[in-house]
Each structure stands twice: as structure tokens, then as C-alpha cells.
Motif scaffolding. Sequence first.
Motif, short mmCIF file in Angstrom:
data_model
loop_
_atom_site.label_atom_id
_atom_site.label_comp_id
_atom_site.label_asym_id
_atom_site.label_seq_id
_atom_site.Cartn_x
_atom_site.Cartn_y
_atom_site.Cartn_z
N PHE A 232 31.83 24.48 20.42
CA PHE A 232 32.16 23.06 20.47
C PHE A 232 30.93 22.23 20.82
O PHE A 232 30.74 21.12 20.31
N ARG A 233 30.08 22.79 21.70
CA ARG A 233 28.85 22.06 22.04
C ARG A 233 27.94 21.98 20.82
O ARG A 233 27.29 20.96 20.59
N THR A 234 27.89 23.06 20.02
CA THR A 234 27.08 23.03 18.80
C THR A 234 27.58 21.93 17.87
O THR A 234 26.80 21.17 17.30
N ALA A 235 28.91 21.85 17.74
CA ALA A 235 29.49 20.80 16.89
C ALA A 235 29.15 19.42 17.45
O ALA A 235 28.86 18.48 16.69
N PHE A 236 29.15 19.29 18.78
CA PHE A 236 28.80 18.01 19.39
C PHE A 236 27.38 17.60 19.02
O PHE A 236 27.12 16.45 18.64
N PHE A 237 26.44 18.57 19.15
CA PHE A 237 25.04 18.24 18.86
C PHE A 237 24.87 17.82 17.40
O PHE A 237 24.13 16.89 17.09
N GLU A 238 25.54 18.53 16.50
CA GLU A 238 25.42 18.17 15.08
C GLU A 238 25.98 16.77 14.83
O GLU A 238 25.35 15.96 14.14
N GLU A 239 27.15 16.51 15.40
CA GLU A 239 27.77 15.22 15.15
C GLU A 239 26.96 14.10 15.80
O GLU A 239 26.75 13.04 15.20
N ALA A 240 26.49 14.35 17.05
CA ALA A 240 25.71 13.32 17.73
C ALA A 240 24.41 13.03 16.98
O ALA A 240 23.97 11.88 16.89
N THR A 241 23.78 14.09 16.44
CA THR A 241 22.55 13.88 15.67
C THR A 241 22.83 13.05 14.43
O THR A 241 22.06 12.14 14.08
N LEU B 237 25.23 10.89 14.09
CA LEU B 237 25.51 9.51 14.51
C LEU B 237 24.21 8.78 14.85
O LEU B 237 24.04 7.60 14.51
N ALA B 238 23.27 9.47 15.51
CA ALA B 238 21.98 8.85 15.82
C ALA B 238 21.23 8.51 14.53
O ALA B 238 20.63 7.43 14.41
N ASP B 239 21.28 9.44 13.56
CA ASP B 239 20.64 9.16 12.26
C ASP B 239 21.28 7.94 11.61
O ASP B 239 20.61 7.09 11.00
N GLY B 240 22.61 7.88 11.71
CA GLY B 240 23.31 6.73 11.13
C GLY B 240 22.93 5.43 11.80
O GLY B 240 22.77 4.40 11.14
N MET B 241 22.77 5.46 13.13
CA MET B 241 22.34 4.25 13.85
C MET B 241 20.97 3.80 13.35
O MET B 241 20.73 2.61 13.11
N ILE C 162 17.78 9.00 22.35
CA ILE C 162 19.02 9.79 22.19
C ILE C 162 18.68 11.15 21.61
O ILE C 162 19.17 12.19 22.05
N ARG C 163 17.81 11.15 20.59
CA ARG C 163 17.42 12.43 19.98
C ARG C 163 16.73 13.33 21.01
O ARG C 163 16.97 14.54 21.05
N SER C 164 15.85 12.74 21.83
CA SER C 164 15.17 13.53 22.86
C SER C 164 16.18 14.08 23.86
O SER C 164 16.12 15.24 24.25
N HIS C 165 17.14 13.25 24.25
CA HIS C 165 18.20 13.70 25.16
C HIS C 165 18.93 14.88 24.55
O HIS C 165 19.17 15.90 25.21
N LEU C 166 19.32 14.74 23.28
CA LEU C 166 20.10 15.81 22.62
C LEU C 166 19.29 17.09 22.53
O LEU C 166 19.80 18.19 22.75
N SER D 77 16.79 10.77 4.67
CA SER D 77 17.21 9.84 5.72
C SER D 77 16.13 9.59 6.76
O SER D 77 16.20 8.62 7.51
N ARG D 78 15.12 10.44 6.84
CA ARG D 78 14.08 10.22 7.85
C ARG D 78 12.98 9.28 7.35
O ARG D 78 12.16 8.81 8.15
N PHE D 79 12.94 8.97 6.06
CA PHE D 79 11.81 8.21 5.55
C PHE D 79 11.90 6.69 5.73
O PHE D 79 10.85 6.04 5.82
N PRO D 80 13.10 6.09 5.75
CA PRO D 80 13.11 4.64 6.04
C PRO D 80 12.41 4.32 7.36
O PRO D 80 11.64 3.37 7.44
N ARG D 81 12.66 5.13 8.39
CA ARG D 81 12.02 4.88 9.67
C ARG D 81 10.51 5.10 9.57
O ARG D 81 9.71 4.32 10.11
N MET D 82 10.12 6.16 8.87
CA MET D 82 8.68 6.46 8.75
C MET D 82 7.95 5.33 8.03
O MET D 82 6.89 4.87 8.48
N VAL D 83 8.53 4.87 6.91
CA VAL D 83 7.89 3.79 6.16
C VAL D 83 7.84 2.52 7.00
O VAL D 83 6.85 1.79 7.00
N HIS D 84 8.91 2.27 7.74
CA HIS D 84 8.96 1.09 8.62
C HIS D 84 7.83 1.14 9.65
O HIS D 84 7.11 0.16 9.84
N GLU D 85 7.65 2.30 10.29
CA GLU D 85 6.62 2.43 11.32
C GLU D 85 5.22 2.39 10.71
O GLU D 85 4.31 1.75 11.27
#
Length: 696
Positions: free
Chosen positions: A8-17, A19-23, A98-102, A374-382
Motif C-alpha cells: 500500500f505504501r508503494t501504491a501511495f508513492f506512485e500515486e503521490a508522484t 499527483l506531484a507531476d500533475g501539479m 514534495i518529490r524530495s519528501h517522497l 512530462s519532465r520537459f515542460p519544467r526543464m524548458v521553463h527553467e
Amino acid sequence: MSDPMAQFRTAFFEEATELADGMEATLLSLDLETVETEDLHTLFRAAHSIKGNAGTFGFPAVAAFTHQLENTLEPVRQGSRAMTAELRELLLQGVDLIRSHLHHARLEEALPAKDQLAQEALVAKLQAGPALPAAPAPATPLASRSGTGYAIRFEAPVDSFRRGVNLERLFRDLGKLGTLRAWLDTARLPAFDQLEPEDCHLAWDLRLESACPQASVEEVFEFVAEGENLHIQPLPPEHVVPPLGEILQVEAGVSPKDIRDALSQQKHLGELLVEAGKVKPEAVSKALDQQQKKRSQAEASTVRVATDKIDRLVNLVGELVITQAMLAQASQLAHTPAGEERMSAALLQLDRQTRELQERVMGIRMVPVDMVFSRFPRMVHELGKQLGKEVELVMEGQATELDKTFIEMLVDPLTHLVRNAVDHGMEEKEARHASGKPAVGTIALRAASRGGHIHIEVKDDGRGLDRDRIFAKAVERGLLPAGNRPPDEELNLLIFEPGFSTVEQVSDLSGRGVGMDVVRQNVRALGGRIEVESQVGRGTTIRLVLPLTLAILDGLTVRVGEETFVFPLASVLESFQRQASDIQTVKGDREVISLRGEFIPVVRLQRLMEGGAADGAIGRTLLVLVESEGRRAAMAVDELLGQQQVVIKSLETHYRRVEGISGATILGDGRVALILDVPGLLRMEASAAVPTTVEA
């Protein structure tokens, strides 16, 4: 005994990750001029879900931090606080935390001191926003879930004495909630000659061991909390191994300030080794990248499968059971015409179901390419901010599915390609204006399925490749002879040579050639090829052509002498026969053939693989035209056996690496056939070749 909560914790980490990507994606897609209310609701729901799930699964630090983000988003979605560019940047930093916390919660580690300080600074900035209402108490008492207590940082208001605040009583009330320890911090005291007797400059680090809810702690500070002067952080749960500093606080009474001061002076292993002259900074940086890559791979070792895919597999297994019964029945009538007919029908059905089962099982490993994109919009932004360029990233085909192994191996190549496109492909704003282009540059990241392959493109509308400089640089480095300029397609591919760069000053981000060899290595490892199109002043398109999966490939089976080989069909253009007299000899012992006005080198596989003499050119010669990385060659074979799908087995794992061979497979008759590595064969042939001119 296994932990029943682990899955269940594994599922939590996947879902939380996710959600963070979605944010992050939502924040980057916001139009700050007209922010959509639904986008704000999406951000709030994501933070709320992470907070709630983190509390449920026993990660109070994650819950407490996302609660702060939730508090920030609430007035924004209610319309009492504007979503500004500055606030968006702060929220993006929040997503990073959030990602670092996870990440550290997954490893059962406390948040590192560096991130802890970054979090405190970020929370202070978020709370300092305009029209920010008082943060509501969390709907669910977080501390009751941690069961350990709180680390509190309290800086008394400067006017505490003038307001008659009884600090002693505050600490007494706090002590009633549990076991309290306090360390006075006098760092805020000014110099003696500037000291005002009525001002209070004291601060405390407090450790409250208690099972009370956080709201009870906040209530004690109700009249002195002014946002940034109070930080309450739940202590890690008991099952988490505490850091040394926390043990020293409890056992030896060391103050949190002393620990923070010590940590700020502590040097990392890499710094110590660099100072000792044992290693260069570049090597440390590379090792850290590798470490992060391995961590990411370990964290991404699971696949989430849609239930409809599972349902289809279950149905297919049911059909296979029926086919098995049909075969058993048919075998009892094996020597009768009816039995043969039933056997034939059942075998046809088994063949169809086996093929479908193979496709379905392979489909389980297929995931959307959006996992990489999904990781590239942030990279291009930065990168755009860092380089002072306005760049818009357009993505298409994110739903295209690819083998999960490919997804993980594509991260590095695409990262290098996108960095290069922003850093070197894209012109400065002034240069774009001067050439009549819009100030905002565009980078398109596209994925599409075409002809049994996946095409992934990185296209920019920048300055394009300067092939004259590429040729000059190649001559300077001895890669090409002077005065023998190859076609543009071959010149384009020189940017993938290790360390090849035409820029005057290579930045710390990228340079054509800095890291581009990684692109070629990874694409080769995936059995794919690279295509480059470029026009000066119009831009560059780099296309990665990949097979659908690493486990099975479509191959062309051929016989050479007594051996059977498999050409990956992705590299085969056509096959044809020519008279031996059509093959011409050039200087040395090289052979070429003229095909539609182009001279193509002829490679005799038997000679190349065995290093001996091949059969002489007698009668007609069967040739397979292959292409890879802009090079073509006609491979001479003895017989075409046909096209078929083959299951790839690693030769390196069971034997050793062999140049020109990418793997092996087992044929239907039980024999082993080697799968040819076409780029490797072309390199072997090129290394032995000399500059050629055709003899008349």
C-alpha cells in the motif's frame, strides 16, 4: 515477516508522484493573464490528496508540508489571492520539495538539512503573501498519526515585552501537552550599544514529545504566532531511523542550532576527495549523476497496468483452456479424417491465440511516452529563465505507448537533445527579431507510431546546423580527410561523435557533442537509429526511430554459408539480385555496386564475420540493402529464408560481447541464429575501408 503495508505504501508513492507531476504540469500550463478556476481546483485537489494519503500511511512530514501548500492554494482558488508568476515559481519549488519528501520517505530517511532549510524558507515566503488568511487547522489531527511529537522553532515577537506577553506561561502551557525541552537561541541579539531594553530578540528551539494534535500546539501560540516566526514540524515516526543530530538532541542535549551550524560546515565526501586531490570535480559530478540515475531506476521498477488489459488476458487464458480441450479431443481421433480436420482447426486457433497472448503480454510493459515527456515542460521553463530566452514547448503524441525499458533509457538522450535545442539550437531574442522570427522560439517534442516503429522527434525553429563549421571541425579533428566533403546527411550525424562541438564556448548546460554521444549510445542499445534534418536559419529536427520492444523483433532471416543470421527488419531497405559482373572493385579489395546512380559498398558477411575469404563472385549475387545512421551497405548473403518475429536472447549475458552481433535467438527447429548489429557491421567495414574512387 513481510510488512503487510508495504504494497500500500508503494501504491501511495506512485500515486503521490503522479499527483506531484500533475501539479507541476498544471502550474507550467497556467496562463497567468486568465487563470482557469478549474486549474486552481486541480492544484488544490492534488495537494489535498497527497496530504490526506501521507497522513493515512504514516508520513507526517509529507502531510505537514503539503498542508502548507494547501493553505497557500486555498485563498488563490477562493479569489482572495492572485496567482502571480512569483507565486507560481514558489509552488514549483514546493513540488520539488514534495518529490524530495517522497524520495526520502520511501528510503525511510529524514529530510536532509539542506532541504529542511529550503522548506522553512519556502513556507515563510508562501505565508508572507498578500491577503493570505490565517491557515485553517488541518481537517485531521496529524500528530495523532505520528505519535511522537513536534520540533518547534519559535522566535518571540520583538514587541513581546511591550505587549505584556507572558512567555514563561506560554512554555508552561506547552509543557502541559507532553515532555518539553527548550534551547535558547540568542543569535538575534544585536550589539550591546544597539540594544533596546524593551525589545525581545530571543528565539527557542523546542522539542515537544506528545501525542496531542498539532492544533493544540498551534493554540498555545495563538497570540504570538505571526506566520514566519513559528515553525512546527512533526517528529519522524518511531519506525524511522533517526538522524544522529536528533539522537544527540535527546541524549546529550545538543541544541538544534548547534546541529544546524555543524551541518552547514560539514563537507560532502566528493568535496573532501577533491580537496585531497584524489579525484577531479568532473568525476564527482558524473558519479552523482549516476547515483541519481540508479535511484530513479530503483524507484521506477514497477508498472501500473490498466484493469482492462488484465481482463483481456484473463479472457484469453480462458480461450486457451478451450483450445487445449479441443486438441485433446482431436488427438483421440488422430487417425481419422474428422480428427485431422479438428486437429488442424485447433492448431490454427492455438496459433492465433499464442500470437494474441504474446501481444497482450508485451502490451503490459507498454506505457505512455508521456512518462518521459512530462519532465520537459519544467526543464524548458527553467532553461529559458536561466538563459534569458523565451521558449515554448509543444508536445504531441504523449499517449503513444512504448516498452517501459525504453522509457527509462530514453530519459538521458531526450534530456541532452532538449538541452541542446534550447541552449545552442535556439537563438537569442534579438537575433530572432533580426531574422524576422517571432521572439518566442518553439521546440516540438513529438512521438508517433509509424510502420511498426516509434518515431520520437525533437524539433526546434532555431538557427539550424552550420555544416561548413561541422566539416571544418571534423577535418581539424582528423575525422574526415580535407577536400572530401561527405553528403549533408553524414555531416549532420557528426554531432554525435564524442566531444564533437562547433561552438566557441561550451556552456555548463550543453554543447553540440557534449552528451550527444550518450544519445547515440543509448539509441544503439535500444536497436534504433537516428535521423537528422536541418536547414540553416530554419531549425533542426532530430528523430529517434525505435522498435516497439527490446524482447521481440521483426527480423529477416538469411543463410550465409552454413550459418543462419537475422537482420533487424528496421535496418533493411530492400533485397535484390545482381550479376557478379555488376559488382566493381575499387582500390584495395573493396567492392561497390551501382544502385540508382549511387555507389553502395558491398559487404560479404562471411568474410566480415569470420575474417576469412568469402566465396568468389560467381553467377548471381544476392544482396540485402541495409541502412543505419546515414550509412548504407549491400550485404551479400547466400539465401533469404524469410521474415519472422524472433525472441531476443542476450549473447553478452551467456557468452561475451561480440562485435557486429547484438544477440541471439532460437529458431523453430531448435537451432541458434545470431542477430546482426547493423551499425556495428557498418563500423567494422568502415574501419577497414580506405577512401575510394571507382575504377573504370
